[in-house]
Structures are given as structure tokens and as C-alpha cells.
Design an enzyme around this catalytic site. Structure first.
Site, PDB file in Angstrom:
ATOM      1  N   LYS A  89     -23.722  15.142 -22.382  1.00  0.00           N
ATOM      2  CA  LYS A  89     -22.785  14.330 -21.590  1.00  0.00           C
ATOM      3  C   LYS A  89     -21.751  13.678 -22.513  1.00  0.00           C
ATOM      4  O   LYS A  89     -21.875  13.716 -23.738  1.00  0.00           O
ATOM      5  CB  LYS A  89     -23.562  13.266 -20.817  1.00  0.00           C
ATOM      6  CG  LYS A  89     -24.316  12.281 -21.702  1.00  0.00           C
ATOM      7  CD  LYS A  89     -25.129  11.299 -20.884  1.00  0.00           C
ATOM      8  CE  LYS A  89     -25.864  10.326 -21.813  1.00  0.00           C
ATOM      9  NZ  LYS A  89     -26.618   9.308 -21.057  1.00  0.00           N
TER      10      LYS A  89
ATOM     11  N   ARG B 106     -32.881   0.383 -13.564  1.00  0.00           N
ATOM     12  CA  ARG B 106     -31.474   0.763 -13.477  1.00  0.00           C
ATOM     13  C   ARG B 106     -31.307   1.804 -12.374  1.00  0.00           C
ATOM     14  O   ARG B 106     -30.644   1.550 -11.384  1.00  0.00           O
ATOM     15  CB  ARG B 106     -30.983   1.292 -14.831  1.00  0.00           C
ATOM     16  CG  ARG B 106     -29.499   1.589 -14.892  1.00  0.00           C
ATOM     17  CD  ARG B 106     -29.076   2.076 -16.271  1.00  0.00           C
ATOM     18  NE  ARG B 106     -29.697   3.352 -16.629  1.00  0.00           N
ATOM     19  CZ  ARG B 106     -29.445   4.001 -17.758  1.00  0.00           C
ATOM     20  NH1 ARG B 106     -28.601   3.482 -18.654  1.00  0.00           N
ATOM     21  NH2 ARG B 106     -30.038   5.165 -18.015  1.00  0.00           N
TER      22      ARG B 106
ATOM     23  N   TYR C  61      -1.728  -7.169 -40.312  1.00  0.00           N
ATOM     24  CA  TYR C  61      -1.419  -8.116 -39.242  1.00  0.00           C
ATOM     25  C   TYR C  61      -2.192  -9.418 -39.419  1.00  0.00           C
ATOM     26  O   TYR C  61      -3.399  -9.409 -39.701  1.00  0.00           O
ATOM     27  CB  TYR C  61      -1.766  -7.514 -37.879  1.00  0.00           C
ATOM     28  CG  TYR C  61      -0.799  -6.461 -37.408  1.00  0.00           C
ATOM     29  CD1 TYR C  61       0.534  -6.762 -37.179  1.00  0.00           C
ATOM     30  CD2 TYR C  61      -1.228  -5.161 -37.178  1.00  0.00           C
ATOM     31  CE1 TYR C  61       1.426  -5.791 -36.737  1.00  0.00           C
ATOM     32  CE2 TYR C  61      -0.356  -4.182 -36.736  1.00  0.00           C
ATOM     33  CZ  TYR C  61       0.976  -4.505 -36.522  1.00  0.00           C
ATOM     34  OH  TYR C  61       1.851  -3.541 -36.086  1.00  0.00           O
TER      35      TYR C  61
ATOM     36  N   MET D 243      -3.285   0.100 -34.944  1.00  0.00           N
ATOM     37  CA  MET D 243      -3.374   1.204 -33.994  1.00  0.00           C
ATOM     38  C   MET D 243      -3.489   2.563 -34.675  1.00  0.00           C
ATOM     39  O   MET D 243      -4.242   3.436 -34.217  1.00  0.00           O
ATOM     40  CB  MET D 243      -2.167   1.198 -33.058  1.00  0.00           C
ATOM     41  CG  MET D 243      -2.247   2.247 -31.961  1.00  0.00           C
ATOM     42  SD  MET D 243      -0.819   2.232 -30.864  1.00  0.00           S
ATOM     43  CE  MET D 243      -1.043   0.651 -30.042  1.00  0.00           C
TER      44      MET D 243
END
Length: 358
Positions: free
Chosen positions: A35, A130, A255, A303
Site C-alpha cells: 500500500k 480501530r 531562513y 523547500m
């Protein structure tokens, strides 16, 4: 030129890890869990490398259909089951098994008109709370499924562990007892063990094991490493240095001027950032592997880039490769620095990262 950043996927590592798990659970069939795009390793890449697995576990019908379209013939199981009544004809047409864990799914099965029955794995809530039918509901639900013409017989049985990745926690034993008492003498396959169950709880192995993270060379246990079990990391996350700069003591970097050099040094800028899925919250000191050694991240991850302290005497050059995690730098170690789990790191890579078989 090879793309960067890139996730290099080792077919030999995947095959090794499957062999290790088969040895651990020699009496069990293996439902390889692929998955979330094969845990970030590429769904079809992984399925093709693990073509000797007895079946594949998936979270979404779309994943199962992609495997069938890619030529995969093995048993496929939807671990969360189907979500809509319109899914059922697709399960029939493509020979896909489904978990059943909720009354709404039973109602859809009872009301459907299908050309042949669906293979069902009834999920028991043995203590995770769950998904799954409770012990109090089990007999009634099992009887309804047995009476339903759209359900193939025998019905298979499964549960999922809450704490198997805590080897000292006896709760897994409690869950096994609950499941075994409920399902004693019933026909069909049984599956309890995830990766941690297969590695640490041999009595849970049953007819099928459902390993996920261990197939990718990663230990499911915090503080452990896949290598301790003979597992090999299947992913090398690689980028390269795009700048090497002399940096003076007292100068900040990045930053917010978050980090300031205490002494003269050389910094390297690596072309990877949170836009690629590398966590922005990676703290100072998180290791990166450059030219045979660990070097620490300094400043904030941005980023598209992150910065590492190469050391004052570094001879590293622009274009040199940087390994964010992989064979030389276990992803478990990186996850521990960041305060997360390896599962999250490997599954959160974005499409900017090229995934390629090495």
C-alpha cells in the site's frame, strides 16, 4: 546524467527481505503489503521485484486495479475493504479479496447482485479498537456472512496488532488469545502478524503473515535497525551538493538565521527539501552521508534545499552525492533524529523525487 533527488530501489534488497521473512515464518504464506505506493518505493516496482510473494495487501481498490493492469496475477487483498457498493463488481471482475470490518459492508454484500461470490476476510477487533467486529458481534456477523450468497466460502479471518512493535508489551499476547478463542475450529485462513508480529511474535504467524515495513529493510521497532534481522534497506534517497561555501565563525545560515557557526567551516548545500518530502522539522545535527561520513544538517530545511556542515578541512565538491538515508545511513537513525518513524519518511516523498530501480 542520473536525476536528483532520486530514490534508488534495490530489487536484490527487496528479494532478500522477502527471503528473510519467509525463513522467519516458514509455515506461513506471505501477503506482501505494498500500500501507499509500495511504501514510497513504487507500487509496480515492488510487486514485480516481489513476484514470488503469495499475495499482496493494499489499502485502496485503485492500487489493486493498477497491479492487475500491470500483469500481477497473485492474490490481492484490500486491507480496509471496499467503500462503495459499486466496488463489488470490480472485485469480482478482477478477482480481488476484501476485508470486511463493518456492518455497512455486510449490508452492501447482502443487497448486491453479483456474477460470483467475493472472497472475504472477516476482521476481528481483538484489541486495537480501530477496525473490526468486536468479540460480542463476532458470532452474529459470521453467521450473516455464512448465509450470504455473495460471500465465498470458507470465510477467512484476520486481526491487527496494536503493540506488536513493543516486544516487551504483553498486550499482543492478549490479542492473540482473544482472536484464537473466537475463531477456534472455524475453517478458512487466519492472518494476524504484521512485520513486528512476524519478527517478534512467532506464535502469531498463522496461515499468512502480512509484512510491510520489514520488506523494505526497515525494523518496525523503535531503536532497532533492520540490519539486526538480516534485512537490507531497499531505498537509497540520493541527491547532490549544488554549492560548497566557506563560512565564517559568527555568520548565520538559512531562513530565520536559525544556526550560527561557532568556528570557520565549509558548508554544503544539498538539492532536496520539504518540497521533495524531506521533513522541514529535521533539527540541527540530523545526519546526511557525504563521501563516506556523516555530516550534520545546519539551519532550517527549506523547500528545495538543506545545508550541511562539511567541516573546515572538507574537500567535497559541487556534484558530489549526498545520501539522505539508505544502506550507509539507516532511515531508522534519521527518523529518530527527527522525532518520527521510518514509515513516514519513506512514504512522504513527493513526485519531484524520481523513483528508479537501481
Amino acid at each position: 546524467m542520473k536525476p536528483f533527488p532520486r530514490a534508488e530501489i534495490s530489487s536484490s534488497a527487496l528479494q532478500n527481505n522477502l527471503a528473510v521473512l519467509r525463513q522467519q515464518a516458514s509455515r506461513s504464506q506471505v501477503m506482501a503489503v505494498v500500500k501507499a505506493n509500495g511504501y514510497g518505493h513504487g507500487l509496480l516496482n515492488v510487486a514485480n521485484c516481489l513476484h514470488t510473494a503469495d499475495g499482496f495487501g493494499l489499502a485502496r481498490l485503485e492500487e489493486a486495479l493498477e497491479l492487475r493492469a500491470g500483469g500481477v496475477k497473485a492474490r490481492l487483498l484490500l486491507l480496509e475493504g471496499f467503500f462503495r457498493s459499486t466496488d463489488l463488481p470490480l472485485l469480482v471482475a478482477h478477482d480481488i479479496d476484501t476485508v470486511v470490518h463493518h456492518e455497512s459492508q455486510i449490508e452492501m454484500l447482502e443487497q448486491a447482485t453479483l456474477s460470483k461470490p467475493v472472497t472475504v476476510w472477516l476482521k476481528v477487533d481483538s484489541g486495537m479498537h480501530r477496525l473490526g467486529v468486536t468479540p460480542e458481534q463476532f458470532a452474529q456477523v459470521y453467521a450473516r456472512l455464512t448465509a450470504c450468497d455473495n460471500v465465498a466460502k470458507p470465510i477467512h479471518l484476520m486481526t491487527h496488532f496494536a503493540c506488536a512493535d513493543e516486544p516487551e508489551n504483553n498486550y499482543t499476547q492478549v490479542q492473540m488469545q482473544t482472536f484464537n478463542q473466537l475463531t477456534a475450529d472455524l475453517p478458512g485462513f487466519r492472518t494476524l502478524a504484521n512485520s513486528a508480529g512476524a519478527l517478534y511474535w512467532p506464535k502469531s504467524q498463522g496461515d499468512w503473515i502480512r509484512p510491510g515495513i520489514a520488506l523494505y529493510g526497515v525494523s518496525p521497532v523503535t531503536g532497532d535497525c533492520g540490519a539486526n534481522h538480516g534485512l537490507i534497506p531497499a531505498m537509497n534517497l540520493v541527491s547532490r551538493l549544488i554549492a560548497v561555501r566557506d563560512h565564517k565563525a559568527g555568520q548565520p545560515v538559512g531562513y530565520g538565521c536559525y544556526w550560527t557557526a561557532k568556528q570557520d567551516t565549509r558548508l554544503g548545500v544539498v538539492a532536496i527539501g520539504y518540497g521533495d518530502g524531506y521533513p522541514r522539522n529535521a533539527p540541527e545535527g540530523t545526519p546526511v552521508w557525504v563521501n563516506g561520513r556523516r555530516v550534520p544538517i545546519v539551519g532550517r530545511v527549506s523547500m528545495d534545499m538543506l545545508t550541511v556542515d562539511l567541516g573546515a578541512d572538507a574537500a567535497d565538491q559541487v556534484g558530489d552525492e549526498a545520501l539522505l538515508w539508505g544502506a550507509a545511513l539507516p532511515v531508522e537513525e534519521v527518523a529518530e533524529h527527527i522525532g518520527t518513524i521510518a514509515y513516514e519518511l519513506v512514504t512522504k516523498l513527493t513526485p519531484r523525487v524520481a523513483v528508479c530501480l537501481a
